[in-house]
Design a protein around this motif. Structure first.
Motif, PDB file in Angstrom:
ATOM      1  N   ASN A 487       0.906  -1.190  -0.037  1.00  0.00           N
ATOM      2  CA  ASN A 487       0.032   0.033   0.058  1.00  0.00           C
ATOM      3  C   ASN A 487       0.860   1.246  -0.148  1.00  0.00           C
ATOM      4  O   ASN A 487       0.484   2.393  -0.776  1.00  0.00           O
ATOM      5  CB  ASN A 487      -0.689   0.088   1.103  1.00  0.00           C
ATOM      6  N   HIS A 509      -7.558   0.967  -7.412  1.00  0.00           N
ATOM      7  CA  HIS A 509      -8.269  -0.135  -7.071  1.00  0.00           C
ATOM      8  C   HIS A 509      -7.816  -1.501  -7.794  1.00  0.00           C
ATOM      9  O   HIS A 509      -7.250  -1.444  -9.009  1.00  0.00           O
ATOM     10  CB  HIS A 509      -9.767   0.207  -7.773  1.00  0.00           C
ATOM     11  N   GLU A 512     -11.089  -7.721  -9.151  1.00  0.00           N
ATOM     12  CA  GLU A 512     -11.079  -9.236  -8.912  1.00  0.00           C
ATOM     13  C   GLU A 512     -11.468 -10.112  -9.920  1.00  0.00           C
ATOM     14  O   GLU A 512     -11.806  -9.484 -11.244  1.00  0.00           O
ATOM     15  CB  GLU A 512     -12.316  -9.624  -7.771  1.00  0.00           C
ATOM     16  N   THR A 517     -16.071  -6.950  -9.062  1.00  0.00           N
ATOM     17  CA  THR A 517     -15.800  -6.499  -7.863  1.00  0.00           C
ATOM     18  C   THR A 517     -14.245  -5.547  -7.760  1.00  0.00           C
ATOM     19  O   THR A 517     -13.454  -6.008  -7.951  1.00  0.00           O
ATOM     20  CB  THR A 517     -15.543  -7.512  -6.695  1.00  0.00           C
ATOM     21  N   THR A 519     -11.869  -3.224  -5.364  1.00  0.00           N
ATOM     22  CA  THR A 519     -11.277  -2.959  -4.040  1.00  0.00           C
ATOM     23  C   THR A 519     -10.480  -1.902  -4.078  1.00  0.00           C
ATOM     24  O   THR A 519      -9.477  -1.768  -4.719  1.00  0.00           O
ATOM     25  CB  THR A 519     -10.733  -4.452  -3.528  1.00  0.00           C
ATOM     26  N   GLN A 521      -7.578   0.231  -2.843  1.00  0.00           N
ATOM     27  CA  GLN A 521      -6.193   0.153  -2.114  1.00  0.00           C
ATOM     28  C   GLN A 521      -5.879   1.139  -1.354  1.00  0.00           C
ATOM     29  O   GLN A 521      -5.699   1.124  -0.063  1.00  0.00           O
ATOM     30  CB  GLN A 521      -5.216  -0.670  -3.140  1.00  0.00           C
ATOM     31  N   GLY A 538      -9.833  -0.875   1.324  1.00  0.00           N
ATOM     32  CA  GLY A 538     -10.758  -2.129   1.528  1.00  0.00           C
ATOM     33  C   GLY A 538     -11.927  -2.046   1.259  1.00  0.00           C
ATOM     34  O   GLY A 538     -12.791  -2.762   1.067  1.00  0.00           O
ATOM     35  N   ARG A 539     -12.459  -0.512   0.985  1.00  0.00           N
ATOM     36  CA  ARG A 539     -13.945  -0.532   0.192  1.00  0.00           C
ATOM     37  C   ARG A 539     -14.183  -1.045  -0.939  1.00  0.00           C
ATOM     38  O   ARG A 539     -13.316  -1.062  -1.945  1.00  0.00           O
ATOM     39  CB  ARG A 539     -14.196   1.095   0.383  1.00  0.00           C
ATOM     40  N   HIS A 540     -15.168  -1.958  -0.975  1.00  0.00           N
ATOM     41  CA  HIS A 540     -15.618  -2.668  -2.121  1.00  0.00           C
ATOM     42  C   HIS A 540     -16.639  -1.860  -2.820  1.00  0.00           C
ATOM     43  O   HIS A 540     -17.371  -1.167  -2.363  1.00  0.00           O
ATOM     44  CB  HIS A 540     -16.031  -3.985  -1.742  1.00  0.00           C
ATOM     45  N   TYR A 541     -16.369  -2.147  -4.091  1.00  0.00           N
ATOM     46  CA  TYR A 541     -17.576  -1.500  -5.233  1.00  0.00           C
ATOM     47  C   TYR A 541     -17.897  -2.624  -6.084  1.00  0.00           C
ATOM     48  O   TYR A 541     -17.211  -3.487  -6.609  1.00  0.00           O
ATOM     49  CB  TYR A 541     -17.002  -0.304  -5.954  1.00  0.00           C
ATOM     50  N   ASN A 542     -19.208  -2.711  -6.523  1.00  0.00           N
ATOM     51  CA  ASN A 542     -19.844  -3.315  -7.605  1.00  0.00           C
ATOM     52  C   ASN A 542     -19.760  -2.449  -8.829  1.00  0.00           C
ATOM     53  O   ASN A 542     -20.105  -1.570  -8.818  1.00  0.00           O
ATOM     54  CB  ASN A 542     -21.131  -3.811  -7.368  1.00  0.00           C
TER      55      ASN A 542
END
Length: 817
Positions: A487, A509, A512, A517, A519, A521, A538-542
């Motif tokens: 990071n 980001h 995946e 997905t 994420t 960073q 760590g926040r996730h987005y679709n």
């Protein structure tokens, strides 16, 4: 130059000579007219200033006389009021001690002298009987036969029972022959009727002294008059005061004011002494006294006369200087015209040589006004060549520091050192794009050493500089990667990208393998510090729920939005996200899949394909480094972590115990407890439900254990169903409380597996690290012995090792049920 070009220049040169003669005459007329108008303006300005100065001094004199008159009025009224209060006080004393005073006037004299001592302006206070004979007071005993019954104020007081304080006209005292005015009050007999008067003598000398403290100038005058305008006192004093006291000669303006009944006014008046003055005339409230203060114009206008003479001198000097300057300007203009003609001739030759060169060529005056720019320079700026002349070169350089750099370079050029090499700055190129340029400047001077114009030859070095900057950034990131986390490395990459693209916002980001997905960073340092308060790493987005900022994923190519505010579908920015003006997002591909996206935003100017190139190179490099760091982290985890439970393995746990024991031996003030745990009857679970159920039980127990640990504590799986815990800064009591809490939580947390309820209990042995422990195995063996004691005693319980003798002791906590 070709013959055709030379002939064309000769024809134009002859036409210019005729035009110069006509222009010269016109210039003379315009110059003379301008100078005349300027001098008329200066004369008008001087006259206006003199007039305003006169009015200012006159108004100041009026205000001064008003202030002085008011001050004198206040002083006189205050003195008269104090004297009146003193007379009233003496009347009260006389009334109280009437019989004693009539028998022995010396007693009254004592009271009078005591009060008179407090009134420096009073020459004497005296008391008469009803016949006007002096009865008591200053010098009265030596003048007992003095009779004042003929005085007008005595007669009035005798005849008027209602009379208040009376102020007499100026008179000569019959006791000491001084000029005085008398302030007198009626004395009434205790049984009624007139019984004399009490009075205070105010000397005219004292009043004159008060007047003399004023700064009136040689021609100033202040007077005090009684109700009939008879003169009481004046300053400056005349040579023979007795000839002026009572004099009623006043100026016509003052007489008219008095006659009209006005109590105060400020005016210009001429006294009988034939001097004109600015005068303020005041009546002293309800008293029969009038005061006037006058200042002579010959005094207060003298500074104005001096200033006016100075202004007239300055105006005359300006007239002479402007005539001389006009001559100098005309000669300079002629020389400039000739110089311009010469420069124009040189320019014609010069243009032929530089017009077709690919280098950027510009000539400009010392004020940076362009006099020539070649085709390449005009094309670089995106301005038609015909419109280059007359523009300011600095207008195409938006950065203030770059402008100051150019000004400094120009100022440093001299006739001995006329060339400055390789100056670099940013310039606003075609379509408003910022481009890096490199220049060589040359200054040209006339025969007197004066700078006439400059020439700059440059080139667009944006591509070269970008390549150098990217190479330098890559080298810095390679060195940075060796000593920092993933990071930290990604943040450093975003910082480099932000610097290269002048972006204030940056984010990275991971995407995946499902390509859905995202994420987050990290943000760039500047984004986190100044712009964005949204949730961090760590926040996730679709991808399907995000806005246009993920178009790079949908389109599988870099995307630029230079007009972000006008875009539709801007959803997807979390609360606290920085406001976006423009953005650029670049995807990173590996084996045909997008693995990451790097985005930047809010560049001051629009993003371009050049920015895409910079960001793509560093985004790829960052991914390679990140992948390396992730693989490295996975290898470390494999080497230190139990794959089933996620706890540390035996090797890493023992290493932590060794470190803590070594610290304890260095600093004998630390504490650490060691706990050994074993799941009770674990073999029955494997035999009855299978090893998969046993793995589930182990994971459940490990998760419960991790939930009870602090950040400073360490837990490990030593093998099978056996676990160990290292509690830092904990003694046996603290460790026992922790162990009981953990035992109870596990016992009260059965798990469901394949339709079966599996109850779990645990036995725990506790010890503490000792300075004399040979190694960590010694302490672990001690805890293991306590653990097996708990097993022998029935399981689902805690036992503490006796560190002194090796004996085991039972827990002091309540026995489990």
């Amino acid at each position: 130059m070709t013959d055709r070009h030379f002939n064309r220049w000769s024809i134009k040169s002859g036409a210019r000579n005729g035009k110069l003669a006509r222009t010269s005459m016109n210039y003379k007329l315009r110059l003379a007219s301008t100078v005349l108008l300027i001098n008329l303006f200066v004369i008008l300005l001087t006259a206006t200033s003199a007039y305003l100065g006169y009015r200012q001094h006159q108004e100041r004199a009026e205000i001064t006389t008003q202030n002085l008159a008011q001050a004198l009025e206040n002083n006189l009224i205050n003195s008269i009021r104090r004297i009146d209060v003193s007379l009233l006080a003496l009347l009260d004393i006389d009334r109280i001690h009437y019989s004693e005073h009539r028998k022995n006037p010396t007693l009254m004299n004592g009271h009078i002298e005591q009060i008179r001592a407090r009134l420096p302006e009073v020459d004497a206070i005296r008391l008469t009987d009803k016949n006007g004979l002096l009865l008591a007071g200053h010098d009265v005993l030596n003048s007992a036969s003095t009779n004042l019954s003929d005085r007008p104020h005595f007669i009035r007081l005798k005849n008027d029972p209602t009379a208040e304080l009376l102020i007499s006209k100026p008179q000569i005292s019959r006791i000491n022959n001084k000029w005085v005015i008398v302030l007198a009050r009626r004395v009434n007999h205790p049984e009624g009727g007139f019984d004399g008067m009490i009075f205070a003598a105010l000397t005219l000398d004292f009043i004159s002294e008060q007047f003399s403290s004023l700064n009136l100038g040689p021609g100033g005058k202040v007077t005090l008059r009684e109700e009939g305008l008879g003169l009481i006192a004046r300053y400056p004093e005349p040579d023979t005061m007795h000839r002026t006291i009572g004099n009623k000669d006043v100026g016509p303006e003052k007489l008219a004011l008095f006659t009209s009944g006005k109590t105060q006014a400020t005016f210009r008046d001429k006294d009988p002494d034939h001097l004109e003055r600015t005068v303020t005339f005041h009546k002293l409230q309800d008293l029969p006294l009038y005061i006037s203060v006058g200042l002579s114009p010959s005094d207060y206008l003298q500074p104005w006369r001096d200033d006016s003479l100075k202004l007239a001198g300055i105006a005359l000097l300006f007239l002479l200087a402007s005539i001389y300057a006009t001559h100098v300007q005309y000669r300079a203009w002629l020389n400039q015209q000739k110089t311009s003609e010469h420069i124009a001739h040189q320019e014609a030759l010069y243009h032929e040589l530089v017009e077709d060169t690919p280098m950027l060529v510009v000539r400009y005056l010392p004020d940076t006004r362009i006099i020539f720019g070649n085709t390449a320079y005009a094309a670089f700026l995106g301005v038609p060549a015909s419109e280059i002349t007359g523009k300011q070169r600095l207008d195409f350089i938006p950065n203030e520091s770059d402008k100051e750099q150019i000004k400094t370079r120009i100022a440093a050029l001299t006739s001995e050192n006329p060339v400055a090499v390789h100056g670099q700055h940013r310039a606003k190129g075609k379509n408003g794009q910022m481009r890096w340029t490199q220049w060589t400047d040359r200054a040209f001077f006339d025969s007197t050493g004066k700078l006439t114009h400059l020439q700059a030859i440059g080139e667009d070095i944006t591509e070269q500089k970008r390549t150098r900057d990217i190479r330098a950034a890559r080298m810095r990131l390679m060195e940075f990667a060796a000593e920092h986390s993933m990071n930290e490395l990604l943040t450093a990459t975003l910082d480099e990208v932000g610097s290269l693209t002048e972006s204030t916002i940056g984010f990275y980001h991971f995407l995946e393998a499902d390509q859905k997905t995202l994420t987050l960073q990290t943000w760039s340092t500047r984004t986190q510090r100044e712009y964005c308060k949204a949730e961090g790493a760590g926040r996730h987005y679709n991808v399907d729920d995000a806005g246009i900022w993920v178009e790079a994923v949908h389109l599988r190519r870099p995307v630029i939005h230079n007009d972000y505010a006008t875009q539709e579908n801007k959803r997807g920015l979390p609360p606290g996200h920085a406001a976006l003006l423009r953005e650029m997002v670049v995807p990173v591909f590996r084996k045909g899949l997008i693995v990451a996206i790097l985005g930047v935003g809010n560049k001051p100017t629009p993003y371009t394909d050049d920015d895409v190139q910079v960001v793509s190179l560093l985004a790829d490099l960052a991914w390679d480094f990140a992948e390396s760091k992730r693989l490295e982290a996975e290898l470390v985890a494999m080497a230190t972590t139990d794959f089933l439970t996620g706890l540390f393995n035996r090797r890493y746990f023992m290493k932590q115990m060794d470190s803590e024991l070594a610290r304890l031996k260095r600093v004998d003030i630390t504490r650490a407890a060691v706990l050994m745990l074993d799941l009770d009857h674990f073999k029955r679970v494997n035999d009855r439900l299978g090893h998969a159920a046993g793995d589930a039980v182990l994971k459940h127990a490990a998760g419960t254990l991790q939930g009870e640990l602090r950040k400073i504590d360490t837990a490990g799986r030593l093998g099978g169903e056996e676990f160990a815990i290292l509690l830092l800064d904990a003694d046996l009591i603290t460790a026992e409380i922790f162990a009981e809490r953990l035992r109870a939580k596990i016992a009260n947390s059965p798990i469901e597996y394949d339709g079966h309820t599996v109850n779990i209990t645990v036995s725990i042995g506790i010890t503490v690290l000792q300075v004399d422990d040979a190694n960590s195995e010694t302490a672990l063996s001690r805890a293991d012995d306590a653990l097996y004691a708990a097993k022998r005693d029935g399981r689902n319980r805690i036992r503490i090792a006796d560190v002194a003798g090796g004996r085991k002791q039972e827990s002091n906590l309540p026995k489990p049920v």
